[in-house]
Scaffold this active site. Structure first.
Site, PDB file in Angstrom:
ATOM      1  N   HIS A 105       0.812  -1.221   0.000  1.00  0.00           N
ATOM      2  CA  HIS A 105       0.000   0.000   0.000  1.00  0.00           C
ATOM      3  C   HIS A 105       0.847   1.273   0.000  1.00  0.00           C
ATOM      4  O   HIS A 105       0.300   2.372  -0.145  1.00  0.00           O
ATOM      5  CB  HIS A 105      -1.000  -0.006   1.160  1.00  0.00           C
ATOM      6  N   ASP A 145       0.258  -7.726   1.643  1.00  0.00           N
ATOM      7  CA  ASP A 145       0.676  -6.331   1.739  1.00  0.00           C
ATOM      8  C   ASP A 145       2.200  -6.204   1.704  1.00  0.00           C
ATOM      9  O   ASP A 145       2.811  -5.557   2.558  1.00  0.00           O
ATOM     10  CB  ASP A 145       0.112  -5.679   3.004  1.00  0.00           C
ATOM     11  N   SER A 225       4.713   2.630   7.608  1.00  0.00           N
ATOM     12  CA  SER A 225       4.374   1.516   6.721  1.00  0.00           C
ATOM     13  C   SER A 225       5.572   1.044   5.929  1.00  0.00           C
ATOM     14  O   SER A 225       6.258   1.842   5.284  1.00  0.00           O
ATOM     15  CB  SER A 225       3.292   1.932   5.720  1.00  0.00           C
TER      16      SER A 225
END
Length: 392
Positions: A105, A145, A225
């Site tokens: 992402h 992910d 992230s």
């Protein structure tokens, strides 16, 4: 509510009053004109991977030394997502050939669009010394992910970090997260492993979950992230990916993708540019001793099949889904379906075991035996596994 897992079906599952936030941060003006290239040709596995140091039982946790040794291998990633804007996340170098791991992402629009996912038109990698270079996307895996980026080793000195073993992680062990929360490069936070074996929402459409996620109280925020979660020996045991909170900011519950799962994605992305997963097409629900006793089930632990998707491998093999719902101590229990107690000879204690085995151990095209209790009768059912449907 008892735990449920979907292996090929969409299910609704959210904590009341809580939201799951991906940790990518928005940025203004990435700049530059480097075009992202998605590699689809065969590639070899990382050849310059740093060997993992041996675990030293009883060694004191030294965040200062860990940071000094590992921060140079952690990078900040900037991505131009076109109409979806720009994004900033973190990542880490895994070999001397320029391979970098991050979250899918961070370099796609998957946080906004779960279908028709598009990669960034440009990606830039900034090192701890502030130097920024262009990168290219090898590929991404929405189910776990995970994404892989390459940079040219000639463009900047590389300090790979060693990958650990998330299967050995235990609750209470100290951990350190290094990344760029809110763009604050090379930030260190420390804490402990709060839980292991968590299931967290996947980026992919279809109700899939990421198995064996690591929960930590090390503070992670937007921009973290894709950054590494280190154990006390400075080995990466997870990729920081999500927080669960009422506000979308850190409140002490963070989740990391287990590095064992990320390594699986890394190897396949480098080899083929895509990642495949086995698929059976069922939803399942935990069985506990209390539920087993209350409803006269034949085993104290296992995974009740609540639904079987039409035309799925499970459906074609003859697995049975539930037919009625009963209440038990404030939770709904779907009864009438098969109770899975083993897959390919491996014991199944709960719904997460089904998801974990299918995701991490089994492969598309395999025919494996599902051992189920159908009423009081023990039945062995061969199931030929399919390919998990792609969502982007």
């Amino acid at each position: 509510m008892g735990r449920k897992a979907a292996v090929g079906l969409a299910v609704a599952a959210a904590a009341i009053g809580a939201v799951v936030a991906l940790l990518v941060g928005s940025v203004a003006g990435v700049g530059g004109s480097t075009t992202t290239i998605v590699e689809t040709s065969a590639a070899s596995a990382p050849s310059g991977t740093v060997p993992s140091p041996a675990r030293r039982p009883g060694t004191a946790f030294d965040p200062e030394a860990l940071y000094a040794a590992r921060a140079p291998g952690v990078v900040t990633i900037y991505a131009n997502l076109g109409l979806d804007g720009t994004a900033q996340g973190s990542g880490f170098v895994v070999d001397r050939d320029g391979v970098i791991l991050t979250n899918a992402h961070v370099i796609t629009n998957a946080a906004e669009a779960r279908t028709n996912v598009q990669g960034a038109s440009a990606v830039y990698v900034e090192f701890a010394d502030g130097e920024r270079i262009g990168g290219r996307v090898v590929g991404w895996d929405l189910f776990s992910d995970v994404a892989v980026i390459r940079v040219k080793p000639a463009d900047h000195a590389l300090d790979p970090v060693p990958l650990g073993d998330s299967a050995t992680v235990v609750v209470g062990e100290p951990v350190a997260a290094i990344g760029s929360p809110f763009g604050k490069q090379s930030s260190l936070t420390v804490g402990v492993v709060s839980a292991t074996g968590r299931s967290i929402d996947s980026l992919a459409a279809g109700g899939f979950a990421v198995s064996n996620a690591i929960q930590t109280d090390a503070q992670i925020n937007r921009g973290n992230s894709g950054g590494p979660l280190f154990d006390a020996d400075g080995r990466v045991i997870g990729i920081n990916a999500q927080i669960e909170s009422t506000s979308g900011t850190n409140e002490g519950v963070g989740f990391a993708i287990p590095i064992d799962l990320a390594r699986r994605s890394l190897e396949q992305l480098l080899r083929t540019g895509k990642v495949s997963y086995a698929y059976i097409g069922v939803s399942t629900q935990d069985v506990t001793p209390g539920i087993a006793q209350a409803f006269g089930l034949g085993a104290e632990r296992g995974a009740l099949v609540t639904r079987v998707e039409d035309g799925s491998p499970a459906g074609l093999a003859g697995l049975h889904g539930g037919s009625r719902t009963e209440a038990f101590n404030g939770q709904d229990v779907t009864l009438g379906g098969d109770l899975i107690v083993a897959i390919a000879g491996t014991k199944v204690d709960d719904a997460d075991d089904v998801s974990r085995l299918v995701t991490t151990t089994l492969r598309p095209g395999q025919t494996v035996t599902f051992t189920v209790l159908r009423g009081k009768k023990r039945v062995s059912i061969p199931v030929t596994l399919g390919n998990r449907p792609s969502s982007g």
